[in-house]
Design a protein around this motif. Structure first.
Motif, PDB file in Angstrom:
ATOM      1  N   THR A 198       0.811  -1.225   0.000  1.00 50.08           N
ATOM      2  CA  THR A 198       0.000   0.000   0.000  1.00 50.08           C
ATOM      3  C   THR A 198       0.841   1.270   0.000  1.00 50.08           C
ATOM      4  OG1 THR A 198      -0.156   0.263   2.404  1.00 50.08           O
ATOM      5  CG2 THR A 198      -1.751  -1.216   1.355  1.00 50.08           C
ATOM      6  N   GLY A 199       2.032   1.222   0.594  1.00 46.57           N
ATOM      7  CA  GLY A 199       2.849   2.425   0.724  1.00 46.57           C
ATOM      8  C   GLY A 199       2.381   3.346   1.825  1.00 46.57           C
ATOM      9  N   LEU A 200       1.344   2.984   2.566  1.00 44.86           N
ATOM     10  CA  LEU A 200       0.793   3.825   3.625  1.00 44.86           C
ATOM     11  C   LEU A 200       0.936   3.154   4.985  1.00 44.86           C
ATOM     12  CD1 LEU A 200      -2.588   5.094   2.105  1.00 44.86           C
ATOM     13  CD2 LEU A 200      -0.512   6.437   2.477  1.00 44.86           C
ATOM     14  N   SER A 201       1.052   3.977   6.015  1.00 46.92           N
ATOM     15  CA  SER A 201       0.971   3.476   7.379  1.00 46.92           C
ATOM     16  C   SER A 201      -0.464   3.065   7.681  1.00 46.92           C
ATOM     17  CB  SER A 201       1.406   4.559   8.364  1.00 46.92           C
ATOM     18  OG  SER A 201       1.017   4.234   9.684  1.00 46.92           O
ATOM     19  N   VAL A 202      -0.631   2.018   8.476  1.00 51.03           N
ATOM     20  CA  VAL A 202      -1.977   1.622   8.890  1.00 51.03           C
ATOM     21  C   VAL A 202      -2.661   2.734   9.669  1.00 51.03           C
ATOM     22  CG1 VAL A 202      -1.212   0.521  11.054  1.00 51.03           C
ATOM     23  CG2 VAL A 202      -3.329  -0.239   9.943  1.00 51.03           C
ATOM     24  N   LEU A 203      -1.866   3.600  10.307  1.00 46.15           N
ATOM     25  CA  LEU A 203      -2.436   4.694  11.095  1.00 46.15           C
ATOM     26  C   LEU A 203      -3.021   5.789  10.213  1.00 46.15           C
ATOM     27  CD1 LEU A 203       0.300   5.014  13.864  1.00 46.15           C
ATOM     28  CD2 LEU A 203      -1.825   3.711  13.933  1.00 46.15           C
ATOM     29  N   GLY A 204      -2.681   5.787   8.933  1.00 48.29           N
ATOM     30  CA  GLY A 204      -3.212   6.797   8.021  1.00 48.29           C
ATOM     31  C   GLY A 204      -4.085   6.223   6.925  1.00 48.29           C
ATOM     32  N   MET A 205      -4.455   4.953   7.067  1.00 47.44           N
ATOM     33  CA  MET A 205      -5.265   4.304   6.037  1.00 47.44           C
ATOM     34  C   MET A 205      -6.727   4.722   6.161  1.00 47.44           C
ATOM     35  SD  MET A 205      -5.578   2.327   3.439  1.00 47.44           S
ATOM     36  CE  MET A 205      -3.971   1.505   3.315  1.00 47.44           C
ATOM     37  N   SER A 206      -7.329   5.071   5.057  1.00 52.63           N
ATOM     38  CA  SER A 206      -8.724   5.515   5.050  1.00 52.63           C
ATOM     39  C   SER A 206      -9.673   4.360   5.344  1.00 52.63           C
ATOM     40  CB  SER A 206      -9.083   6.113   3.688  1.00 52.63           C
ATOM     41  OG  SER A 206     -10.482   6.333   3.589  1.00 52.63           O
ATOM     42  N   HIS A 207     -10.683   4.656   6.143  1.00 56.56           N
ATOM     43  CA  HIS A 207     -11.702   3.647   6.435  1.00 56.56           C
ATOM     44  C   HIS A 207     -12.638   3.438   5.241  1.00 56.56           C
ATOM     45  CE1 HIS A 207     -13.674   7.432   7.248  1.00 56.56           C
ATOM     46  NE2 HIS A 207     -14.856   6.841   7.323  1.00 56.56           N
ATOM     47  N   ARG A 208     -12.529   4.305   4.225  1.00 56.33           N
ATOM     48  CA  ARG A 208     -13.341   4.138   3.016  1.00 56.33           C
ATOM     49  C   ARG A 208     -12.557   3.476   1.885  1.00 56.33           C
ATOM     50  NH1 ARG A 208     -18.137   4.279   5.302  1.00 56.33           N
ATOM     51  NH2 ARG A 208     -18.634   6.284   6.283  1.00 56.33           N
ATOM     52  N   SER A 209     -11.348   3.053   2.167  1.00 50.55           N
ATOM     53  CA  SER A 209     -10.516   2.442   1.126  1.00 50.55           C
ATOM     54  C   SER A 209     -10.943   1.011   0.844  1.00 50.55           C
ATOM     55  CB  SER A 209      -9.046   2.453   1.569  1.00 50.55           C
ATOM     56  OG  SER A 209      -8.872   1.617   2.710  1.00 50.55           O
ATOM     57  N   ASP A 210     -10.597   0.544  -0.359  1.00 52.07           N
ATOM     58  CA  ASP A 210     -10.850  -0.856  -0.702  1.00 52.07           C
ATOM     59  C   ASP A 210     -10.076  -1.787   0.237  1.00 52.07           C
ATOM     60  OD1 ASP A 210     -12.481  -0.038  -2.764  1.00 52.07           O
ATOM     61  OD2 ASP A 210     -10.928  -0.249  -4.310  1.00 52.07           O
ATOM     62  N   TRP A 211      -8.883  -1.351   0.628  1.00 53.10           N
ATOM     63  CA  TRP A 211      -8.063  -2.161   1.530  1.00 53.10           C
ATOM     64  C   TRP A 211      -8.799  -2.421   2.845  1.00 53.10           C
ATOM     65  CZ3 TRP A 211      -6.323  -1.289   6.471  1.00 53.10           C
ATOM     66  CH2 TRP A 211      -5.373  -2.194   6.970  1.00 53.10           C
ATOM     67  N   PHE A 212      -9.409  -1.381   3.410  1.00 49.61           N
ATOM     68  CA  PHE A 212     -10.079  -1.560   4.696  1.00 49.61           C
ATOM     69  C   PHE A 212     -11.360  -2.369   4.546  1.00 49.61           C
ATOM     70  CE2 PHE A 212     -12.814  -0.030   8.251  1.00 49.61           C
ATOM     71  CZ  PHE A 212     -12.097  -0.666   9.265  1.00 49.61           C
ATOM     72  N   ARG A 213     -12.074  -2.176   3.438  1.00 55.27           N
ATOM     73  CA  ARG A 213     -13.271  -2.982   3.232  1.00 55.27           C
ATOM     74  C   ARG A 213     -12.909  -4.470   3.176  1.00 55.27           C
ATOM     75  NH1 ARG A 213     -17.842  -2.756   4.947  1.00 55.27           N
ATOM     76  NH2 ARG A 213     -17.316  -4.859   5.581  1.00 55.27           N
ATOM     77  N   ALA A 214     -11.802  -4.769   2.500  1.00 56.30           N
ATOM     78  CA  ALA A 214     -11.353  -6.158   2.429  1.00 56.30           C
ATOM     79  C   ALA A 214     -10.931  -6.667   3.815  1.00 56.30           C
ATOM     80  CB  ALA A 214     -10.200  -6.285   1.435  1.00 56.30           C
ATOM     81  N   LEU A 215     -10.333  -5.781   4.616  1.00 56.26           N
ATOM     82  CA  LEU A 215      -9.920  -6.178   5.967  1.00 56.26           C
ATOM     83  C   LEU A 215     -11.133  -6.502   6.828  1.00 56.26           C
ATOM     84  CD1 LEU A 215      -7.261  -6.289   7.803  1.00 56.26           C
ATOM     85  CD2 LEU A 215      -8.163  -4.163   8.780  1.00 56.26           C
ATOM     86  N   LEU A 216     -12.156  -5.659   6.799  1.00 61.75           N
ATOM     87  CA  LEU A 216     -13.373  -5.927   7.554  1.00 61.75           C
ATOM     88  C   LEU A 216     -13.995  -7.259   7.129  1.00 61.75           C
ATOM     89  CD1 LEU A 216     -15.244  -2.491   7.751  1.00 61.75           C
ATOM     90  CD2 LEU A 216     -14.448  -3.860   9.687  1.00 61.75           C
ATOM     91  N   ASP A 217     -14.026  -7.492   5.837  1.00 57.20           N
ATOM     92  CA  ASP A 217     -14.605  -8.740   5.340  1.00 57.20           C
ATOM     93  C   ASP A 217     -13.795  -9.950   5.816  1.00 57.20           C
ATOM     94  OD1 ASP A 217     -16.556  -7.280   4.051  1.00 57.20           O
ATOM     95  OD2 ASP A 217     -15.607  -7.387   2.063  1.00 57.20           O
ATOM     96  N   GLU A 218     -12.465  -9.797   5.827  1.00 55.75           N
ATOM     97  CA  GLU A 218     -11.644 -10.908   6.301  1.00 55.75           C
ATOM     98  C   GLU A 218     -11.849 -11.134   7.792  1.00 55.75           C
ATOM     99  OE1 GLU A 218      -7.127 -12.433   7.116  1.00 55.75           O
ATOM    100  OE2 GLU A 218      -7.380 -10.594   5.961  1.00 55.75           O
TER     101      GLU A 218
END
Length: 365
Positions: A33-53
Motif C-alpha cells: 500500500t505504501g501507507l501506514s496503517v495509522l493513516g489508512m482511510s476507512h473508506r478504502s478498498d483495503w479496509f473494506r477487504a480487511l473488515l470482510d476478512e
C-alpha cells in the motif's frame, strides 16, 4: 525471555510476538500500500477487504451459523451495557434479567437499571463473588426480554464452564470480553455474544458483537442511529470512522489463531494446560496462598489470589517486576494479585511465573 513475554496484564493483554512484529511494520508501511496503517482511510478498498476478512475469520473460528451477524463497534463493553437494554429490553416482553456474579456483571446490571426496569436473577455479592450459579436452575421469567450474564469475571477469576446448561426459553446475551476466542463455544445457544478486544483479540478500541438476526426485529424505532445495532449491520461496521488500527491488529490475531495455533480447540488445550500449571502451583503452596474463586468456578483466563497479606503481595510484585514480570497487580476493587492467562501468554511465561512464586513463598514462609 523476549521483550513483552512476561505480560500478565488483565487488559490490555499480551499480544502474540508475530502479531507485534507485523504491527510494527504496518505502523510504518502496510505491505502493498505504501501507507501506514495509522493513516489508512476507512473508506478504502483495503479496509473494506480487511473488515470482510475479520468477519470471515471469526465466522470460521466459531463455526458460526448463517443467521448471525458480526459487527465491529466502538465504546467497549461499557457502552454495550447500555445499548443492549436500549435495543432489546422492549415493552413487548417482561423486564430483562441479569446475573450479577462479579465486578463487571454488577456494572452491567447497574447500567441496565439506568435504561429501564430490570430484575436480578442471581447475586453473588453476599459470598464475595467466589462462586457461580447453575443458570438452568434460576427462576427466570419465561417472557423476559433476555437473560444477561458474564462468562468470565476478570476481577474475581470466575468462569462458567462451557458444559454449563442454559435456559432454553429465554434469549441469552453473554459478555465474553475476557474469554472470547479462547476456546470453542456452541454459538447457537446464544442470541448475542459480545466482547471487547483488549483481552484475547487485540488492542483497546474495538468490540465485537455476534447477533442472531431475529433479535434485530425487536429493536424499537427512534433510537439514535449510532446506538441502533441495525445501523452497524446495514453499514457493515463502517457507519462512522471505525478504529482501523485496532481492527487490523484483531485481524492479525485471528490469522494467528487459525494458522499458527490451529483453531480454537487447540487454543483451549493450551489455555487449560496453562491454568492447570498455575493452579497446581498455588495449591501446592498450601496455606501460604489463598485463591479467591472456589475451585469449581476457577477461571482459565484470570487467576486472582493473595499471598496472605497486602505487604507480601506488594513485595512479590516488586520482586517480580525486577525479573521482568508485569501486570500482576490485583484489581483495585479486590486487591491482592492477579495473573491473566490470555491466549498470547505462553506456557513458558507461566512456568517462569510459577517458579518465581514458589521461590518467593519458600523464602518468606
Amino acid at each position: 525471555m523476549p521483550f513483552n513475554a512476561l505480560n500478565f496484564s488483565a487488559g490490555p493483554g499480551a499480544l502474540p510476538a508475530s502479531v507485534l512484529a507485523q504491527t510494527r511494520e504496518a505502523i510504518v508501511e502496510l505491505p502493498d500500500t505504501g501507507l501506514s496503517v495509522l493513516g489508512m482511510s476507512h473508506r478504502s478498498d483495503w479496509f473494506r477487504a480487511l473488515l470482510d476478512e475479520a468477519d470471515c475469520n471469526i465466522r470460521d473460528l466459531l463455526g458460526l451459523p448463517d443467521r448471525y451477524e458480526v459487527v465491529f463497534l466502538q465504546g467497549g463493553s461499557s457502552l454495550l451495557f447500555a445499548t443492549i437494554p436500549m435495543n432489546f429490553a422492549t415493552p413487548q416482553h417482561a423486564a430483562p434479567e441479569y446475573v450479577t456474579s462479579g465486578y463487571w456483571s454488577a456494572r452491567a446490571t447497574a447500567e441496565a437499571a439506568r435504561v429501564g426496569p430490570q430484575r436480578v436473577a442471581w447475586d453473588g455479592s453476599a459470598d464475595g463473588y467466589r462462586s457461580l450459579p447453575a443458570l438452568q436452575t434460576l427462576d427466570v421469567d419465561s417472557d423476559a426480554a433476555y437473560l444477561h450474564f458474564v462468562s468470565n469475571e476478570t476481577v474475581e477469576g470466575l468462569q462458567f464452564a462451557e458444559s454449563a446448561c442454559f435456559p432454553a426459553d429465554v434469549p441469552l446475551i453473554v459478555d465474553m470480553s475476557s474469554d472470547f476466542l479462547s476456546k470453542p463455544i456452541v454459538t447457537d445457544r446464544f442470541s448475542i455474544v459480545y466482547a471487547h478486544a483488549q483481552k484475547n483479540l487485540g488492542p483497546a478500541g474495538v468490540s465485537i458483537a455476534v447477533i442472531d438476526r431475529s433479535m434485530l426485529e425487536r429493536i424499537p424505532c427512534g433510537l439514535p442511529a449510532i446506538l441502533d445495532f441495525r445501523t452497524h449491520v446495514t453499514h457493515r461496521s463502517n457507519y462512522n470512522t471505525p478504529p482501523v488500527f485496532a481492527i487490523y491488529v484483531l485481524t492479525l490475531v485471528t490469522r494467528w489463531l487459525r494458522d499458527d495455533i490451529g483453531g480454537l480447540a487447540a487454543m483451549e488445550r493450551i489455555n487449560k494446560a496453562k491454568a492447570q500449571r498455575i493452579y497446581s502451583t498455588l495449591d501446592d503452596l498450601g496455606d501460604l496462598v489463598h485463591v479467591h474463586a472456589k475451585t469449581p468456578w476457577r477461571s482459565q483466563m484470570n487467576v486472582a489470589f493473595t499471598l496472605g497479606s497486602p505487604q507480601l503481595d506488594r513485595t512479590f510484585i516488586e520482586v517480580a517486576r525486577e525479573r521482568g514480570f508485569v501486570g500482576l497487580d490485583g484489581h483495585r476493587s479486590l486487591g491482592g494479585l492477579r495473573a491473566s492467562l490470555y491466549n498470547a501468554v505462553t506456557p513458558e511465561a507461566v512456568d517462569a511465573l510459577c517458579e518465581a512464586l514458589t521461590e518467593f513463598c519458600r523464602k518468606h514462609a
